[in-house]
Design an enzyme around this catalytic site. Structure first.
Site, short mmCIF file in Angstrom:
data_model
loop_
_atom_site.label_atom_id
_atom_site.label_comp_id
_atom_site.label_asym_id
_atom_site.label_seq_id
_atom_site.Cartn_x
_atom_site.Cartn_y
_atom_site.Cartn_z
N ASP A 10 0.86 -1.19 0.00
CA ASP A 10 0.00 0.00 0.00
C ASP A 10 0.90 1.24 0.00
OD1 ASP A 10 -2.93 0.92 1.93
OD2 ASP A 10 -1.60 2.16 0.72
N ILE A 11 0.71 2.08 -0.98
CA ILE A 11 1.61 3.25 -1.09
C ILE A 11 1.49 4.18 0.11
CG2 ILE A 11 0.04 4.80 -2.39
CD1 ILE A 11 2.56 5.35 -4.21
N ASN A 24 -6.62 13.08 -10.31
CA ASN A 24 -7.30 13.56 -11.52
C ASN A 24 -7.10 15.07 -11.54
OD1 ASN A 24 -9.62 14.94 -10.14
ND2 ASN A 24 -10.07 12.83 -9.54
N GLY A 32 -9.31 4.74 -5.73
CA GLY A 32 -7.97 4.15 -5.88
C GLY A 32 -6.91 4.77 -4.98
N VAL A 33 -5.75 5.04 -5.60
CA VAL A 33 -4.62 5.63 -4.85
C VAL A 33 -5.04 6.98 -4.27
CG1 VAL A 33 -2.32 6.64 -5.15
CG2 VAL A 33 -2.87 4.47 -6.23
N ASP A 34 -5.73 7.76 -5.10
CA ASP A 34 -6.16 9.11 -4.72
C ASP A 34 -7.00 9.05 -3.44
OD1 ASP A 34 -7.73 11.73 -6.78
OD2 ASP A 34 -6.44 11.83 -5.03
N GLY A 124 -5.34 1.77 -13.28
CA GLY A 124 -6.59 1.39 -12.59
C GLY A 124 -7.78 1.96 -13.32
#
Ligand code: APR
Length: 169
Positions: A10-11, A24, A32-34, A124
């Site tokens: 997990d980042i 975005n 997602g990551v965001d 993704g």
């Protein structure tokens, strides 16, 4: 000399100077990551993003560009937000995807980050084929003139981890 490392995980748990967000153009969050970065990093990140929208990025962050904010409660100093291209089908131009990595490293140099964690940008929600995205990512990092000492690709699942491993070998 930049060392490239791969981690499956997990980042938001990476202890690095800068964590790169697959954002975005609105910079106001997403999934997602965001979503994970804003959830784990807390409101300080969104507040900084809102300030950016109110100042330099009135129309949003253009695809392929990058900008740094605080990392809030994340185990990092900065979050570097970058906007990947949405895959438009076979033959999609990966230039802007490569730009995400190059520009994120340029911003990392600007803030003095020495270790940078990247997700697999655009693979993704933005649907980029993972093999091509991994090739573009590794090539862009290898070609970058940067003072960053460690670039860590953080892959969320085992498949992505092996795709990147194959690209690095
Ligand atoms: N840590 C590391 N990698 C992650 C994590 C995480 N916590 N969560 C998801 N990923 C992986 C996904 O499995 C995918 O391989 O990151 C990669 C990028 O996926 P997305 O987060 O969907 O990013 P992207 O494809 O660039 O789409 C960006 O999605 O979340 C929205 O607001 C975001 O509109 C933007 C779009």
């Amino acid at each position: 000399m930049t060392t490239i490392t791969l981690v499956q995980g997990d980042i938001t748990e990476q202890r690095v100077d800068a964590i790169v967000n697959a954002a975005n153009s609105s910079l106001l969050g997403g999934g997602g990551v965001d979503g994970a970065i804003h959830r784990r990093g807390g409101p300080a990140i969104l507040n900084a993003c809102r300030d950016l929208r109110a100042s330099h990025y009135g129309a949003g962050l253009p695809t392929g560009e990058a900008v740094a904010t605080t990392a809030g409660d994340l185990p990092a100093e900065w979050v570097i937000h970058t906007v990947g291209p949405v895959w438009q089908g076979p033959g999609s131009d990966p230039t802007l995807l490569a730009s995400c990595y190059r520009e994120s490293l340029r911003v990392a140099d600007e803030v003095g980050a020495r270790s940078v964690a990247f997700p697999a940008i655009s693979t993704g929600v933005y649907r980029w084929p993972v093999e091509e995205a991994a090739r573009v990512a590794v090539e862009a990092v290898r070609a970058a003139e940067t003072g960053v000492e460690e670039v860590r690709f953080v892959l969320f699942d085992e498949r992505m981890f092996w795709v990147f491993t194959a690209e690095l070998s």
